[in-house]
Write an enzyme that holds these catalytic residues in place. Structure first.
Site, PDB file in Angstrom:
ATOM      1  N   ASP A 142     105.859  10.263 113.734  1.00  0.00           N
ATOM      2  CA  ASP A 142     105.787   8.904 114.270  1.00  0.00           C
ATOM      3  C   ASP A 142     107.026   8.092 113.930  1.00  0.00           C
ATOM      4  OD1 ASP A 142     103.253   9.475 115.224  1.00  0.00           O
ATOM      5  OD2 ASP A 142     102.264   8.724 113.414  1.00  0.00           O
TER       6      ASP A 142
ATOM      7  N   TYR B  43     103.159  18.030 104.218  1.00  0.00           N
ATOM      8  CA  TYR B  43     103.689  16.666 104.212  1.00  0.00           C
ATOM      9  C   TYR B  43     103.778  16.156 102.784  1.00  0.00           C
ATOM     10  CZ  TYR B  43     103.236  16.037 109.273  1.00  0.00           C
ATOM     11  OH  TYR B  43     103.386  16.136 110.628  1.00  0.00           O
TER      12      TYR B  43
END
Length: 248
Positions: A52, A114
């Site tokens: 994003d 992540y």
């Protein structure tokens, strides 16, 4: 025709994310323009997944098919001469593009890792302002990990997806979910079979809300079982999140 895989590092601060968008410059767009300058071809870049706006990557993987005679390992050097300093190609290599051994940057993924970084210090940092969330109140690693370990395993993570997610299923498997201290920073590492839209940032926000007493201790299981986004915590800001690794 050959399939070239790029391992990409980028600071997402100045971009609207990986995927090309009508409202700003995307990482995919910048690399695609550089590839056209090098090869003269209009190439399609397929990534392991989207990141994003404002999210960073240490090892995003993407592939493209080309008829260029440039050796695979030379693409990294050629692209880095065209790319801005906040996007770097760490490696380029050739992978099979047909048959049983066909490689696909998205569909061949087994796990994604992540990492989210929180600067937990009295004062903010001039250097980490775009790559870490600053929280000045002391955070307990024990409380954070008590929450994080409840994400482990296979669950329906519907409560941890943002509106707009188009995933066919919300069931995901989490293999790693751990907070650790790194100097003044507290770091969250999470690895899974895949992640829903904003899932990691909502997981982080929920852990932080539990650690700061905004959500009751031990509520993770109830939130997961509810499948209701309203029961989970806030969405942590994008700037602290990195796509750390993709495992094939």
């Amino acid at each position: 025709m050959k399939r070239i895989v790029l391992i990409i590092e980028y600071d997402g601060t100045n971009y609207v994310g990986w995927q090309i968008q009508p409202n700003g410059i995307a990482v995919q767009q910048v690399i695609g323009n550089a590839l056209k300058s090098i090869t003269g071809e209009n190439l399609t870049l397929h990534a392991s997944g989207r990141t994003d706006s404002g999210v960073h990557a240490r090892a995003q993987a993407a592939h493209f098919d080309t008829e260029s005679r440039i050796p695979a390992e030379k693409f990294a050097f050629a692209l880095n001469t065209y790319l801005p300093p906040d996007i770097r190609i760490k490696a380029s290599l050739e992978m099979p593009h047909e048959g049983e051994a066909e490689f696909h940057a998205r569909f061949s993924v087994q796990k994604k890792h992540y990492r989210y970084r929180v600067l937990n210090s009295r004062h903010a940092s001039a250097f980490l302002r775009s790559t870490a969330l600053h929280i000045h109140t002391p955070l307990s690693i024990e409380k954070l990990n008590a929450a994080a370990e409840l994400f482990l395993g296979t669950h329906d993570f519907a409560a941890f997806k943002a509106a707009g997610s188009k995933a066919e299923t919300t069931v995901r498997t989490i293999f790693l979910s751990r907070w650790s201290r790194d100097g003044d920073c507290i770091v969250y590492d999470v690895a899974g079979s895949g992640f829903l839209y904003n899932m990691v940032r909502i997981m982080v926000g929920t852990c932080l809300d539990i650690a700061t007493g905004k959500i009751g201790k031990g509520k993770i299981k109830e939130i997961i079982d509810s499948k209701n986004r309203e029961n989970a915590g806030h969405t942590a800001p994008a700037r602290g999140l990195f796509l750390n690794d993709v495992i094939y």
